[in-house]
Structure formats: C-alpha cells, structure tokens
Design a protein around this motif. Structure first.
Motif, short mmCIF file in Angstrom:
data_model
loop_
_atom_site.label_atom_id
_atom_site.label_comp_id
_atom_site.label_asym_id
_atom_site.label_seq_id
_atom_site.Cartn_x
_atom_site.Cartn_y
_atom_site.Cartn_z
N GLY A 49 4.45 -0.65 -13.75
CA GLY A 49 5.40 -0.07 -13.51
C GLY A 49 5.72 0.53 -11.96
O GLY A 49 5.41 -0.45 -10.98
N ASP A 50 5.87 1.64 -11.63
CA ASP A 50 5.94 2.32 -10.16
C ASP A 50 5.03 3.06 -9.92
O ASP A 50 5.07 3.74 -8.93
N TYR A 51 3.48 2.50 -10.25
CA TYR A 51 2.28 3.13 -9.72
C TYR A 51 1.07 1.87 -9.89
O TYR A 51 1.38 0.90 -10.60
N MET A 52 0.10 2.40 -8.99
CA MET A 52 -0.74 1.42 -9.12
C MET A 52 -2.17 2.27 -9.42
O MET A 52 -2.40 3.37 -8.94
N ALA A 53 -2.92 1.74 -10.48
CA ALA A 53 -4.22 2.44 -11.07
C ALA A 53 -5.05 2.40 -10.04
O ALA A 53 -5.15 1.23 -9.27
N LEU A 54 -5.68 3.45 -9.63
CA LEU A 54 -6.92 3.40 -8.78
C LEU A 54 -8.38 3.59 -9.19
O LEU A 54 -8.51 4.59 -9.99
N ASN A 55 -9.31 3.16 -8.62
CA ASN A 55 -10.56 3.06 -9.00
C ASN A 55 -11.18 2.95 -7.65
O ASN A 55 -10.99 2.00 -6.92
N PHE A 56 -12.31 3.82 -7.28
CA PHE A 56 -12.84 3.75 -5.75
C PHE A 56 -14.36 3.55 -6.07
O PHE A 56 -15.02 3.78 -6.94
N ARG A 57 -14.83 2.67 -5.23
CA ARG A 57 -16.32 2.24 -5.36
C ARG A 57 -17.14 3.49 -5.31
O ARG A 57 -18.00 3.27 -5.86
N ASN A 128 -6.08 9.22 -9.34
CA ASN A 128 -6.48 7.85 -10.15
C ASN A 128 -5.39 6.86 -10.25
O ASN A 128 -5.29 5.93 -10.67
N ALA A 129 -4.03 7.42 -9.34
CA ALA A 129 -3.03 6.70 -9.38
C ALA A 129 -2.38 6.97 -7.92
O ALA A 129 -2.34 7.87 -7.44
N PHE A 130 -1.55 5.62 -7.42
CA PHE A 130 -0.89 5.93 -6.29
C PHE A 130 0.61 5.46 -6.81
O PHE A 130 0.78 4.51 -7.17
N PHE A 131 1.52 6.23 -6.46
CA PHE A 131 3.07 6.09 -7.02
C PHE A 131 3.86 5.65 -5.93
O PHE A 131 3.48 5.90 -4.78
N PHE A 132 4.64 4.70 -6.15
CA PHE A 132 5.58 4.02 -5.07
C PHE A 132 7.02 3.83 -5.70
O PHE A 132 7.22 3.94 -7.07
N GLN A 133 7.71 3.59 -4.81
CA GLN A 133 9.30 3.36 -5.25
C GLN A 133 9.35 2.12 -6.23
O GLN A 133 8.77 1.17 -5.79
N GLY A 135 10.15 -1.10 -7.46
CA GLY A 135 10.54 -2.59 -6.74
C GLY A 135 9.62 -2.74 -5.48
O GLY A 135 9.64 -3.69 -4.79
N HIS A 136 8.76 -1.79 -5.25
CA HIS A 136 7.81 -2.04 -3.88
C HIS A 136 6.45 -2.41 -4.30
O HIS A 136 5.70 -2.11 -3.38
N GLY A 137 6.16 -2.71 -5.73
CA GLY A 137 4.76 -3.20 -5.94
C GLY A 137 4.23 -4.26 -5.13
O GLY A 137 3.06 -4.08 -4.77
N GLU A 138 4.79 -5.12 -4.60
CA GLU A 138 4.20 -6.38 -3.74
C GLU A 138 3.67 -5.80 -2.38
O GLU A 138 2.91 -6.54 -1.96
N TYR A 139 4.30 -4.60 -1.94
CA TYR A 139 3.74 -4.23 -0.69
C TYR A 139 2.30 -3.82 -0.70
O TYR A 139 1.67 -3.63 0.23
N TYR A 140 1.78 -3.30 -1.78
CA TYR A 140 0.46 -2.83 -2.13
C TYR A 140 -0.50 -3.79 -2.79
O TYR A 140 -1.72 -3.31 -3.14
N GLU A 141 -0.17 -4.83 -3.08
CA GLU A 141 -0.98 -5.90 -3.51
C GLU A 141 -2.31 -6.00 -2.85
O GLU A 141 -3.28 -6.51 -3.32
N ARG A 142 -2.27 -6.04 -1.54
CA ARG A 142 -3.16 -6.34 -0.75
C ARG A 142 -4.06 -4.90 -0.23
O ARG A 142 -5.06 -4.83 0.48
N ALA A 143 -3.88 -3.88 -1.08
CA ALA A 143 -4.65 -2.54 -0.91
C ALA A 143 -6.06 -2.92 -1.05
O ALA A 143 -6.64 -3.29 -2.28
#
Length: 175
Positions: A49-57, A128-133, A135-143
């Motif tokens: 949806g409008d967030y990215m699940a995060l896990n850190f090395r 453990n999540a990064f929220f964004f507007q 429809g903007h998910g594609e901007y963060y695919e290279r995170a």
C-alpha cells in the motif's frame, strides 16, 4: 470549578504536546546523520500500500550477537528484555556498521551509540516501516539505505530513503 480544572488539564496537555513536538523538531535539525543499510525483506511485504516494510542489516547482526550472549549467559530476554544500545562504526560517508553491544564503554571518534528495541523477536531501529504518499511507491524501489538523525542519547528518527550512491529517493518538487 470543574471548567477551571478542565481548562487547566487542557493547557497542561497542550504544553506537553508542544514540548514533544519541539524536542522532535530539534532532534531532526541537530541530530547526527547516520545511514543504515537495508536488509532484504519478504518481497510480498516490500511495498504494501502506502508504506515500505523495513529490515536493517545491522538488526540481523545485533540478533546474532545477542544469540551469542544468550549462549554465554542464561537467556536473551533476561539480559535484554526490551532493547538496549549497540556501537556502530561510521565510515567517511556516515554509513553505520555494527561493532558490538554497548555496555557503557567509551566511544571513539568514529563510533556512535544507537538504541534498538526488541519487538516480537526482531531488532527494530526507530521503525520497521517507511510511509509515503499514495502512488509514490516506485520512487522507493531502489532504496538501499535509511537516513536517520541520531541524538546524544542514541535515539534514531528516520528521515528519508536513499539509493546505493546515497542519492535521496522520492518525488522531485512539484511531482
């Protein structure tokens, strides 16, 4: 009389809320910039949806260090019931790498103390999540990195997501 009490409580709540906002804004403005390397997450939960699940090395490295301590002592949860601090080395680009569990030792110039929390058996740094507007998910695919601001006590606040070359991700102004 009860309206005076209600007004007093309201003033107190608003004062505490404003103090909290002030402290967070100061943390964001003055905290030390640190980048934490993202670890792979389940692809099904990478973009939800409008967030990215995060896990850190570094979280995985902390878990390994805690498991090692668990073998040396009784149980991990008895030693670190809800979290603690780690020592991270910072390179010339301010990318943090795990050095060890913090135990009140003196830090060198290139080291920083970071607070972690244990949640459901996982190590969490700030969120453990990064929220964004929407429809903007594609901007963060290279995170590949999360940028944090760290205060003197080791508390982290997530600021933004960055790619492999430490270029900030997200829509450009006006998009």
């Amino acid at each position: 009389m009860s309206s005076k009490i209600a007004a007093g409580v309201l003033v107190l709540v608003l004062a505490l809320l404003n103090w909290t906002i002030y402290k967070k804004e100061k943390h964001l403005a003055e905290g030390r910039v640190v980048y934490l390397n993202l670890a792979p997450v389940d692809p099904r939960s990478l973009m939800q949806g409008d967030y990215m699940a995060l896990n850190f090395r570094m979280g995985q490295e902390v878990r390994s260090a805690l498991r090692k301590k668990e073998g040396e002592q009784s149980t991990q949860m008895a030693i670190f019931p809800s979290g603690g601090y780690v020592i991270a080395n910072l390179d010339q680009r301010d990318i943090a790498t795990f050095k060890g569990i913090y135990a009140d030792q003196k830090l060198t110039k290139n080291e920083i103390k970071l607070r972690y929390r244990m949640r459901h058996g996982s190590v969490k740094f700030a969120t453990n999540a990064f929220f964004f507007q929407e429809g903007h998910g594609e901007y963060y695919e290279r995170a590949r990195y999360g940028q944090f601001r760290v205060d003197d006590s080791g508390e982290l606040l997530l600021v933004a997501m960055y790619d492999e070359e430490l270029k900030k991700l997200g829509p450009k102004d006006g998009e």
